[in-house]
Design an enzyme around this catalytic site. Sequence first.
Site, PDB file in Angstrom:
ATOM      1  N   LYS A  53      -4.353  -3.902  -6.934  1.00  0.00           N
ATOM      2  CA  LYS A  53      -5.236  -3.831  -5.762  1.00  0.00           C
ATOM      3  C   LYS A  53      -5.802  -2.405  -5.613  1.00  0.00           C
ATOM      4  O   LYS A  53      -6.998  -2.231  -5.348  1.00  0.00           O
ATOM      5  CB  LYS A  53      -4.469  -4.254  -4.502  1.00  0.00           C
ATOM      6  N   GLN A  97       2.176  -5.738   1.838  1.00  0.00           N
ATOM      7  CA  GLN A  97       2.531  -6.615   0.727  1.00  0.00           C
ATOM      8  C   GLN A  97       3.782  -7.421   1.081  1.00  0.00           C
ATOM      9  O   GLN A  97       4.787  -6.878   1.552  1.00  0.00           O
ATOM     10  CB  GLN A  97       2.757  -5.782  -0.546  1.00  0.00           C
ATOM     11  N   ASP A 120      -5.966  -9.364   4.834  1.00  0.00           N
ATOM     12  CA  ASP A 120      -5.241 -10.502   4.258  1.00  0.00           C
ATOM     13  C   ASP A 120      -5.485 -11.783   5.058  1.00  0.00           C
ATOM     14  O   ASP A 120      -5.120 -12.861   4.611  1.00  0.00           O
ATOM     15  CB  ASP A 120      -3.728 -10.222   4.270  1.00  0.00           C
TER      16      ASP A 120
END
Length: 330
Positions: A53, A97, A120
């Site tokens: 990422k 994460q 997200d």
Amino acid sequence: MTATILDGNAIRDQIYAELQHEIAALRAAGIRPGLAAVLVGDNPASHVYVKSKIAACEKLGLGSWQLEPPKTSSTGALLEIIADLNQRDEVDGILVQLPLPPHVDAKRVLESVDPAKDVDGFHPLNLGRLVSGRPALVACTPSGVMEILRRSGIAIEGAQAVVLGRSDIVGKPMALLLMHANATVTICHSKTRDLAAVVCQADIVVAALGRTAMVVPDWIRPGATVIDVGINRVTDGREAARLFANFPLRLAQFRDKGSALVGDVHPDAAAVAGALTPVPGGVGPLTIAMLMSNTVKAARLRRGGALNASAAATPVHTAPANTSVKTGNI
Ligand code: GUN
């Protein structure tokens, strides 16, 4: 029949090319979209994902920050880190994460992310907006699946779509996106009776179960589009020999490396499906592409721009204007 292989890397490259124009325009206006990734603990897969990422941010010229608080960090300590990122103007997107260590209250941490920076799409406010068909930051993997379907010319409207898996991250938002695109959607899970019979009806199958090669060719209606979200590492030689009996090259690669990535769909489904995403190289590349797209969207949104104008995208949903939520609305 041999399925058309839906090349996720090629679609990712298209999206990056579009984003590059948009990022150049933002940078010319003095805006550099930026993403902060918070990584807690030593889960090897999480480290690989976050590295990819950050590398994508660097490739596209986005700002990026990788924060690695100690794995013993308390929920309170993580809340403080998020609160700091929420108020930093140069941070447009915040990604925590998952999984977080078991002692952390993950829901509380995710809910503390400013919804305007929630790239997200995990915050309840963004999930609620998605449910009601309003513009939102939407979870990256399901958005990536929609990009694959749309950019590959797969008809969604009126299609029978079966989503295998009901996770908050993939299954639920996936079903909503397909429904907003006017598919007729069935969500299957571990308690679904006669899964094979349900999947056999599908024009579009999205497999997100986390079970290696569970979706076998017999379940697939000939010509159906099969989207494989699973990424499972196979290390057992006998299992690999069974899975790759018709793929000698893949078996040879397995023997070289000692492992292989296999999706939730059996590789032999390629003989029945009309179109199929490979593993690796199918949905995976899109997840990161959509994170980049969401970061650019968030940067524009925070400055009062329209959420839906992103080059990579397609509106967040395609619900017609009259799809309001009211009793009896079908
Ligand atoms: N862990 C597995 N998939 C994801 C994802 O899409 N986002 C985050 N933040 N963590 C994950």
